[in-house]
Design a protein around this motif. Structure first.
Motif, mmCIF file in Angstrom:
data_model
loop_
_atom_site.group_PDB
_atom_site.id
_atom_site.type_symbol
_atom_site.label_atom_id
_atom_site.label_comp_id
_atom_site.label_asym_id
_atom_site.label_seq_id
_atom_site.Cartn_x
_atom_site.Cartn_y
_atom_site.Cartn_z
ATOM 1 N N ALA A 179 20.734 41.890 60.646
ATOM 2 C CA ALA A 179 20.313 43.251 60.283
ATOM 3 C C ALA A 179 20.292 43.398 58.762
ATOM 4 C CB ALA A 179 21.251 44.276 60.909
ATOM 5 N N SER A 180 21.284 42.814 58.114
ATOM 6 C CA SER A 180 21.348 42.850 56.653
ATOM 7 C C SER A 180 20.138 42.107 56.064
ATOM 8 C CB SER A 180 22.656 42.208 56.190
ATOM 9 O OG SER A 180 22.745 42.152 54.802
ATOM 10 N N ALA A 181 19.843 40.932 56.623
ATOM 11 C CA ALA A 181 18.717 40.127 56.134
ATOM 12 C C ALA A 181 17.396 40.861 56.354
ATOM 13 C CB ALA A 181 18.699 38.771 56.839
ATOM 14 N N VAL A 208 30.486 32.268 56.515
ATOM 15 C CA VAL A 208 29.529 32.594 57.582
ATOM 16 C C VAL A 208 29.772 34.015 58.073
ATOM 17 C CG1 VAL A 208 29.172 30.205 58.348
ATOM 18 C CG2 VAL A 208 31.024 31.565 59.371
ATOM 19 N N ARG A 209 28.767 34.551 58.758
ATOM 20 C CA ARG A 209 28.863 35.918 59.279
ATOM 21 C C ARG A 209 28.187 35.959 60.643
ATOM 22 N NH1 ARG A 209 26.173 41.157 56.126
ATOM 23 N NH2 ARG A 209 27.135 42.787 57.397
ATOM 24 N N ASP A 210 28.678 36.806 61.498
ATOM 25 C CA ASP A 210 28.082 36.993 62.824
ATOM 26 C C ASP A 210 26.589 37.300 62.656
ATOM 27 O OD1 ASP A 210 27.178 37.968 65.256
ATOM 28 O OD2 ASP A 210 28.954 39.208 65.616
ATOM 29 N N THR A 247 26.754 45.742 48.832
ATOM 30 C CA THR A 247 26.794 46.515 50.085
ATOM 31 C C THR A 247 25.573 47.431 50.115
ATOM 32 O OG1 THR A 247 28.165 48.214 49.086
ATOM 33 C CG2 THR A 247 29.312 46.449 50.233
ATOM 34 N N ARG A 248 25.185 47.854 51.312
ATOM 35 C CA ARG A 248 24.014 48.730 51.445
ATOM 36 C C ARG A 248 24.475 50.157 51.636
ATOM 37 N NH1 ARG A 248 21.006 46.934 56.464
ATOM 38 N NH2 ARG A 248 23.045 46.100 56.974
ATOM 39 N N GLY A 249 23.821 51.056 50.932
ATOM 40 C CA GLY A 249 24.157 52.470 51.102
ATOM 41 C C GLY A 249 23.426 53.035 52.311
ATOM 42 N N LEU A 279 29.006 26.699 49.053
ATOM 43 C CA LEU A 279 27.661 26.893 49.589
ATOM 44 C C LEU A 279 27.497 28.372 49.900
ATOM 45 C CD1 LEU A 279 24.926 25.884 50.527
ATOM 46 C CD2 LEU A 279 25.900 25.790 52.835
ATOM 47 N N LYS A 280 26.646 29.014 49.094
ATOM 48 C CA LYS A 280 26.433 30.458 49.248
ATOM 49 C C LYS A 280 25.340 30.669 50.282
ATOM 50 C CE LYS A 280 25.684 34.553 46.464
ATOM 51 N NZ LYS A 280 24.453 35.275 46.757
ATOM 52 N N THR A 281 25.715 31.161 51.432
ATOM 53 C CA THR A 281 24.728 31.455 52.470
ATOM 54 C C THR A 281 24.208 32.883 52.249
ATOM 55 O OG1 THR A 281 26.611 32.039 53.838
ATOM 56 C CG2 THR A 281 25.650 29.858 54.183
ATOM 57 N N HIS A 282 23.083 33.222 52.889
ATOM 58 C CA HIS A 282 22.449 34.523 52.618
ATOM 59 C C HIS A 282 23.050 35.663 53.431
ATOM 60 C CE1 HIS A 282 19.380 31.994 50.693
ATOM 61 N NE2 HIS A 282 19.077 33.084 50.006
ATOM 62 N N LYS A 283 23.299 36.772 52.758
ATOM 63 C CA LYS A 283 23.752 38.024 53.389
ATOM 64 C C LYS A 283 25.035 37.859 54.196
ATOM 65 C CE LYS A 283 21.857 40.737 52.008
ATOM 66 N NZ LYS A 283 21.859 41.078 50.531
ATOM 67 N N THR A 284 25.977 37.146 53.606
ATOM 68 C CA THR A 284 27.244 36.894 54.300
ATOM 69 C C THR A 284 28.463 37.331 53.480
ATOM 70 O OG1 THR A 284 27.224 34.716 53.341
ATOM 71 C CG2 THR A 284 26.393 34.882 55.594
ATOM 72 N N GLY A 285 28.229 38.017 52.371
ATOM 73 C CA GLY A 285 29.346 38.369 51.488
ATOM 74 C C GLY A 285 29.520 37.357 50.361
ATOM 75 N N GLY A 286 28.566 36.443 50.244
ATOM 76 C CA GLY A 286 28.687 35.364 49.260
ATOM 77 C C GLY A 286 28.713 35.837 47.815
ATOM 78 N N SER A 287 28.039 36.950 47.511
ATOM 79 C CA SER A 287 28.037 37.419 46.112
ATOM 80 C C SER A 287 29.436 37.830 45.669
ATOM 81 C CB SER A 287 27.111 38.622 45.938
ATOM 82 O OG SER A 287 25.837 38.276 46.378
ATOM 83 N N SER A 288 30.213 38.339 46.592
ATOM 84 C CA SER A 288 31.592 38.696 46.240
ATOM 85 C C SER A 288 32.394 37.430 45.942
ATOM 86 C CB SER A 288 32.252 39.494 47.373
ATOM 87 O OG SER A 288 31.463 40.623 47.691
HETATM 88 N N1 LIG Z 1 34.174 41.903 50.952
HETATM 89 C C1 LIG Z 1 33.234 41.956 51.887
HETATM 90 N N2 LIG Z 1 33.553 42.022 53.182
HETATM 91 C C2 LIG Z 1 32.607 42.101 54.119
HETATM 92 N N3 LIG Z 1 31.269 42.138 53.859
HETATM 93 C C3 LIG Z 1 30.931 42.063 52.586
HETATM 94 C C4 LIG Z 1 31.865 41.962 51.548
HETATM 95 N N4 LIG Z 1 31.199 41.908 50.396
HETATM 96 C C5 LIG Z 1 29.913 41.989 50.709
HETATM 97 N N5 LIG Z 1 29.739 42.094 52.032
HETATM 98 C C6 LIG Z 1 28.478 42.256 52.764
HETATM 99 O O1 LIG Z 1 27.706 41.076 52.641
HETATM 100 C C7 LIG Z 1 26.329 41.415 52.518
HETATM 101 C C8 LIG Z 1 25.799 40.891 51.196
HETATM 102 O O2 LIG Z 1 25.827 39.509 51.282
HETATM 103 P P1 LIG Z 1 25.513 38.557 50.058
HETATM 104 O O3 LIG Z 1 26.272 38.967 48.875
HETATM 105 O O4 LIG Z 1 25.765 37.162 50.548
HETATM 106 O O5 LIG Z 1 23.950 38.797 49.834
HETATM 107 S S1 LIG Z 1 22.928 37.846 49.083
HETATM 108 O O6 LIG Z 1 22.467 36.831 50.025
HETATM 109 O O7 LIG Z 1 23.581 37.262 47.921
HETATM 110 O O8 LIG Z 1 21.819 38.759 48.685
HETATM 111 C C9 LIG Z 1 26.259 42.926 52.597
HETATM 112 O O9 LIG Z 1 26.038 43.245 53.967
HETATM 113 P P2 LIG Z 1 25.226 44.558 54.420
HETATM 114 O O10 LIG Z 1 25.934 45.732 53.783
HETATM 115 O O11 LIG Z 1 25.322 44.553 55.915
HETATM 116 O O12 LIG Z 1 23.836 44.397 53.923
HETATM 117 C C10 LIG Z 1 27.640 43.340 52.152
HETATM 118 O O13 LIG Z 1 28.028 44.611 52.629
#
Ligand SMILES: Nc1ncnc2c1ncn2[C@@H]1O[C@H](COP(=O)(O)OS(=O)(=O)O)[C@@H](OP(=O)(O)O)[C@H]1O
Length: 372
Positions: free
Chosen positions: A129-131, A121-123, A233-235, A40-49
Motif C-alpha cells: 500500500a505504501s509502494a 523487511v515489511r509485511d 511517514t505518510r500524512g 540493503l535498503k529495501t523499498h518502503k520498509t522503514g529503510g530511510s530511518s
Molecule cells: N520507525 C518506523 N517504524 C515503522 N515504520 C516506519 C518507521 N519509519 C518509517 N516507517 C515507514 O516506512 C515507510 C517508508 O519506508 P522507506 O523509508 O524505506 O521508503 S523509501 O523506499 O526510502 O522511499 C513509510 O510507510 P508508509 O507510512 O506506510 O508509507 C513509513 O511510515
C-alpha cells in the motif's frame, strides 16, 4: 568476569535466576564497535530511518560511505561496483546503505570481507500500500490503475513484467535482494536459507524499535547511536483494509515468503537475546525518542513539508503520490550544539547523502550544514 561461555553462540551468558541472559557485548566489555556495514535498503520498509542512523554514526566517526552518483545505485539494474562514486578497484569503503538491487559479488568488490550485512523487511500487506501511494509515477502498473482497489482486483490488467518500475510493483523486496525468479515454489526455502547466511540479521519494520536494539547489540554501538525519528511517514493515509492486505500478500507471494522467513528468524533472535530484556531496552528507546521529539521538533513530531521553513529539511515528494510525505521542523531557539544534533536527526535522506558526498569529495566538510 561473571559470564559463562555459551557453547552454541560463543558469547557470554549471565545466569539470571536460572534463565541464561546473554551479556551484551558491551557488558562483557569484549566487543569492538562494527564499522564495516552493508545495509540493503529495501523499498518502503522503514529503510530511510535506518539510513539516518547509519549516516549519523558514519559522519560522526568519519567513516567512508560507498555513495551512488546521485541517490541510488542505477536501480533497477543489479548493483555494480563501478556505480560507486570514486570507486577504484581494490579500495574498499566502510558503509554502503543506499537503494540498490543487491548483487553479492559486486558488493564484495567495494566492501571489506569482514562487513556485517543486514537489511529490513515489511509485511507486503502494508508495504504494498505504501509502494502504491509512493510510486504512482515511477511504476507504470501503478500509474495505469485508478486506485489500489482497482489494481488489486485485477493486477495483471495493469502489470507487465518488463514494464517501467515492474520491480517496485510486484515482489519488490524479493527484487531488491537480487533473488532470481524461482522456477518452482519448492526452490524458495533453499533460496531464503542461502540469503539468510549472507544476511544474519534482517530487521522487521513492524518491530522497528526492537530491531534497533538487536542491531545496536550486534554492532556493539552505544544506545544513543540508534536514537532516530520515523522518516518518510505518510500524512493522512488510512491503514490498508484486511481485504487489501490479503490481496497484496497474494499478489506479492514471493515477498510474503521472504517476509515470513525473516519474521521467524527475527523471533529466534529475540528469544536468544531475551524477550524481557529486549522489551526493556526498546521501551527506554521510545522514552528517549519522545524526549528528543519534544526537545528538537516543532509540534514534537512529523509535519507536512509546507510547514518546514528550512528547505533542506523538506522531504522529497514523489510526483503523483497519493499522500504527502512528512518531515520535521526544528524547534526555534535551540542552542547550536543541539540544533546540529536535532538537525541531523531531522535531515531527510537525500540532503544527508549530499552532505556525506560533500564531506567525502572535498567540496566542504559538512559544517556549512550545521546551521539549517
Ligand atoms: N520507525 C518506523 N517504524 C515503522 N515504520 C516506519 C518507521 N519509519 C518509517 N516507517 C515507514 O516506512 C515507510 C517508508 O519506508 P522507506 O523509508 O524505506 O521508503 S523509501 O523506499 O526510502 O522511499 C513509510 O510507510 P508508509 O507510512 O506506510 O508509507 C513509513 O511510515
Amino acid at each position: 568476569d561473571f559470564g559463562v561461555k555459551h557453547p552454541n553462540f560463543g558469547v557470554k551468558y549471565r545466569d539470571f535466576g536460572g534463565i541464561p541472559v546473554p551479556l551484551s557485548r558491551h557488558d562483557a566489555a569484549r566487543c569492538r564497535p562494527v564499522s564495516h556495514i552493508v545495509f540493503l535498503k529495501t523499498h518502503k520498509t522503514g529503510g530511510s530511518s535506518v539510513v539516518n542512523v547509519l549516516s549519523r554514526y558514519g559522519e560522526s566517526r568519519q567513516l567512508r560511505f560507498a555513495l551512488p552518483q546521485r541517490y541510488q545505485f542505477r536501480y533497477p539494474e543489479p548493483f555494480r561496483a563501478e556505480s560507486v562514486r570514486g570507486f577504484r578497484p581494490g579500495e574498499t569503503f566502510d558503509i554502503i546503505c543506499h537503494h540498490m538491487r543487491f548483487s553479492p559479488t559486486e558488493v564484495q568488490r567495494v566492501m571489506p570481507n569482514d562487513s556485517f550485512y543486514f537489511s529490513i523487511v515489511r509485511d507486503p500487506g502494508t508495504q504494498g500500500a505504501s509502494a502504491f501511494s509512493y510510486f504512482r509515477a515511477a511504476a507504470a502498473a501503478f500509474r495505469r490503475a485508478p486506485s489500489l482497489d482497482a489494481f488489486l482486483a485485477a493486477p495483471r490488467r495493469f502489470f507487465g513484467p518488463g514494464g517501467r518500475g515492474a520491480g517496485l510493483a510486484r515482489n519488490p523486496q524479493w527484487f531488491d535482494f537480487g533473488l532470481p525468479e524461482p522456477a518452482a515454489a519448492a526452490e524458495v526455502p533453499a533460496l531464503l536459507a542461502r540469503l539468510e547466511r549472507r544476511f544474519p540479521l534482517v530487521l522487521l519494520a513492524e518491530r522497528f524499535d526492537e530491531s534497533l536494539v538487536l542491531l545496536r547489540h550486534r554492532l556493539c554501538w552505544p544506545r544513543a547511536a540508534v536514537d532516530v525519528f520515523a522518516h518518510n511517514t505518510r500524512g493522512g493515509a488510512a491503514a490498508p483494509t484486511a481485504a487489501q492486505r490479503r490481496r497484496l500478500r497474494a499478489w506479492n507471494a514471493l515477498d510474503w515468503a521472504l517476509y515470513s522467513h525473516f519474521n521467524r528468524s527475527f523471533w529466534r533472535h529475540v528469544q536468544r537475546f531475551g524477550a524481557a530484556r529486549l522489551q526493556e531496552e526498546a521501551a527506554e528507546l521510545r522514552r528517549r525518542r519522545r524526549r528528543l521529539q519534544e526537545r528538537c521538533l516543532r509540534g514534537a513530531g512529523p509535519v507536512p513539508a509546507a510547514a518546514i521553513a528550512e528547505p533542506r529539511l523538506r522531504p522529497f515528494q514523489p510526483p503523483g503520490a497519493e499522500h504527502a510525505v512528512l518531515g520535521f521542523a526544528l524547534r526555534p531557539g535551540l542552542p547550536p550544539a543541539e540544533r546540529r544534533r536535532c538537525g541531523r536527526m531531522a535531515l531527510p535522506e537525500l540532503p544527508y547523502t549530499d552532505l556525506l558526498a560533500r564531506r567525502q569529495f572535498g567540496n566542504g566538510n559538512g559544517t556549512e550544514w550545521d546551521d539549517f
